[in-house]
Design an enzyme around this catalytic site. Structure first.
Site, mmCIF file in Angstrom:
data_model
loop_
_atom_site.group_PDB
_atom_site.id
_atom_site.type_symbol
_atom_site.label_atom_id
_atom_site.label_comp_id
_atom_site.label_asym_id
_atom_site.label_seq_id
_atom_site.Cartn_x
_atom_site.Cartn_y
_atom_site.Cartn_z
ATOM 1 C CD GLU A 179 -22.728 54.859 43.046
ATOM 2 O OE1 GLU A 179 -23.348 55.093 42.326
ATOM 3 O OE2 GLU A 179 -22.817 55.814 44.273
ATOM 4 C CG HIS B 144 -21.766 58.000 32.132
ATOM 5 N ND1 HIS B 144 -21.533 59.390 32.300
ATOM 6 C CD2 HIS B 144 -22.772 57.392 32.755
ATOM 7 C CE1 HIS B 144 -22.276 59.462 33.530
ATOM 8 N NE2 HIS B 144 -23.228 58.464 33.662
#
Length: 666
Positions: free
Chosen positions: A401, A470
């Site tokens: 990322e 999540h």
């Protein structure tokens, strides 16, 4: 490629004038930094100051084969690098003094000097941050196929950063034209390198499958000769190379460092291999008269003194410029007409793909990158087919990322319009530096020199037992960062229009989709449909209560308003669409009409965007209020996994409706 550069030059054929120019550049760096040290002690330079005295040869030698279009990224110890790349000493001195005439108009200071117009993509106060940014600049160079290369300077301490691994690995996978040049001065701040690392840089390069070269970083001819060869290989299509230039910094980690971690005898021994003395010997061997080198000393002394005098005479930034350079002026877009009723219907997932396809077609500077966005077409299938339609411009990345976001930052500064994907919003925390300290701040810190037209697409959504890692709605975290635009659409047409506007925008935009809405259907707008950023919309008119929401929760808000209408309560629903910058005017205008405000959002209640809206109401809208401002939001705790607890935790149409009834009764 593995090479070992000799201790002395292998470029004995270099002309005397080239040698003299190398000496001039090194002398400029040395004198600039000596004067900066003196001015810092005299309090004429504020803030932090990190000097590279003793490392002049690696800077000049590395930049020697570079042209104006080639790029560099630097470190918090970057004066030498940017001077070697061609930045003028006067504007730099003014920048260190915090003057308006400084390179970055006094907004960056010593650690943040940049001039992309000269291929200088920034010194950086975050250790290792320049490495993924360099990968982005190199990505832009590769996409343009112009033969440009990038040199990413870093110190040996940065090797311990995850950004080092991510950037080098991405560059290797993509075969980017980038040189990762480690100025190994054998200290990571106060710690000897032996206490920081076990693997050598040569071993690391082999592990990444890239070239490696070692050079005496105090010998400018050795560095220039080796770099000339490396850069030529990259221009011919070779992949990245890791270069280790062994050198030594004479001053401490920062000016004022008591230097208790090394003996004075060690520093004195290092000075015996002064890079300037070494190049002086090369000049003598080439038959250059000592008087010519002395004349260079005198010339540079005069130049730096003139720079100091000029910088001292310049004013500081005027108070009215306080807010300058935070964001680029945003193009004015009209509010589009609503899509015609009875026309074609499409889904939010279609809106994302069509918006990307439209912008990729319209603008060759746009590219898309992220984990599995290419051949895999995204984990939700949103980008399926785009990699085949736009070869090389829809790029799969490693699961990295920081490298993904850093690539976007570097490519944006290099003139591209990257659209990168972070698979889940929760994962932004893994790479927050690239948003918090790079994308959001670089335009400001460079005094407007750095452009930052990039989009970070991500998604979130509770309600499907995705668990605590999540399901998070983190828009408040991002909205608190000045310089970022945060967009959260609530329907397919807005998703299409806002995403197109975001890609065309000159500022960094985080575009947040709700995955539970990917199948949500709505009227399809025309292909030229765009929605202005920073503007909320009243999606249901009302007179009794203002209900503000965004993203998927807008649909629950509309459903709750419909329930209240049947009970005789008229609720006006405002869809923020853009969370930051906040459209205060639309919210306040609605509050002035209804005199009551309820805010509904999926994110946890405490310290959220709803709290900011509440503060707005009791500050600027206080005299309109006839009831308490109330928030409907998830309680401040992680999202539960089990469905029964998640239902209790997550706001819904019914919890919103209950709150509206309570406020209507006040």
């Amino acid at each position: 490629m593995t090479t070992e550069a000799p201790q002395q030059t292998t470029t004995g054929s270099a002309h005397a004038d080239q040698l003299l120019e190398m000496y001039r550049r090194m002398r400029r760096i040395r004198r600039f930094e000596e004067r900066a040290s003196e001015l810092y002690k005299a309090t004429e330079i504020p803030g932090f100051l990190h000097l590279s005295i003793g490392q002049e040869a690696s800077a000049v030698g590395a930049c020697w084969p570079l042209g104006p279009r080639d790029g560099i990224t630097s470190t918090h110890r970057g004066h030498g690098h940017v001077l070697a790349k061609g930045l003028d000493s006067a504007s730099m001195m003014a920048e260190l003094m915090g003057k308006e005439a400084g390179t970055c108009h006094g907004r960056g200071g010593s650690m943040h000097i940049a001039d992309p117009g000269l291929g200088i993509y920034g010194a950086n106060g975050i250790v290792g941050a320049g490495l993924p940014i360099a990968a982005g600049v190199a990505t832009a160079a590769k996409l343009r196929e112009a033969g440009d290369v990038v040199v990413a300077f870093f110190g040996d301490g940065a090797v311990a950063q995850g950004m080092f691994h991510e950037a080098v690995n991405l560059a290797a996978v993509w075969d980017l034209p980038v040189v990762f040049l480690c100025e190994n001065n054998h200290y990571s701040e106060f710690s000897p390198a032996a206490e920081q690392h076990r693997a050598t840089l040569a071993a690391r390069a082999a592990g990444y499958g890239i070239g490696y070269a070692h050079v005496d970083g105090n010998d400018v001819l050795a560095v220039a000769g080796m770099m000339t060869d490396v850069v030529a290989r990259l221009r011919a299509g070779g992949g990245p190379v890791l270069v280790e230039a062994e050198t030594y910094r004479w001053h401490g980690h920062y000016e004022g460092d008591p230097e208790r971690y090394r003996a004075p005898e060690e520093v004195a021994a290092a000075k015996e291999r002064d890079p300037l003395l070494i190049v002086r010997r090369h000049l003598a061997d080439a038959g250059v008269a000592t008087a010519l080198a002395d004349a260079v000393d005198e010339e540079i002394d005069k130049e730096i003194e003139a720079a100091v005098r000029w910088a001292r005479s310049m004013p500081e930034p005027a108070p009215e410029t306080l807010h300058d350079y935070v964001s680029a002026p945003r193009p004015a877009l009209p509010e589009p007409a609503a899509p015609a009723a009875g026309g074609e219907i499409f889904r939010t997932m279609d809106a994302v793909r069509l918006a990307l396809e439209h912008e990729l077609t319209a603008d060759p500077s746009v590219f898309v990158a992220g984990i599995d966005v290419g051949a895999g077409g995204n984990v939700f299938g949103l980008t399926r087919g785009l990699a085949q339609a736009f070869p090389g411009r829809v790029r799969d990345t490693p699961i990295s990322e920081s490298a993904i976001l850093g690539t976007a930052v570097g490519a944006a500064m290099a003139g591209m319009k990257p659209v990168v994907e972070i698979m889940y919003m929760d994962f932004i925390g893994v790479a927050l530096d690239m948003l918090l300290n790079q994308a959001a701040k670089l335009r400001f810190m460079t005094g407007g020199r750095a452009s930052m037209p990039l989009v970070v697409r991500t998604q979130f959504g509770a309600g499907r037992s995705s668990g605590s890692q999540h399901s998070q709605s983190l828009e408040a975290l991002l909205a608190h960062i000045p310089g970022l635009t945060v967009v959260m659409p609530s329907n397919p047409a807005d998703t299409y229009g806002l995403l197109r506007a975001a890609i065309q925008d000159p500022n960094p935009v985080v575009f947040i989709e709700n995955r539970l809405q990917y199948g949500f259907k709505g009227p399809k707008p025309p292909a030229d449909h765009t929605v202005p950023l920073g503007r909320a919309k009243v999606v249901r008119e009302g007179t009794d209560i203002t209900l503000v929401s965004w993203s998927r929760m807008v649909q629950d808000a509309l459903a709750a308003a419909e329930l209240l209408a049947a009970e005789g309560v008229s609720v006006e629903v405002v869809d923020l669409r853009t969370v930051a910058p906040l459209d205060r005017e639309t919210v306040l205008a609605s509050l002035a009409k209804t005199n009551r405000l309820v805010i509904a959002h999926e994110a946890v209640r405490d310290f959220g965007v709803g709290a900011e809206l509440s503060a707005l109401a009791v500050d600027e809208g206080f005299w309109h209020l006839d009831a308490p401002v109330t928030r409907v939001a998830a309680p401040p705790m992680p999202a539960p996994y089990t469905p029964s607890l998640e239902r209790l935790w997550l706001p819904s149409r019914d919890t919103i409706a209950d709150t509206l009834r309570r406020i209507a009764a006040v």
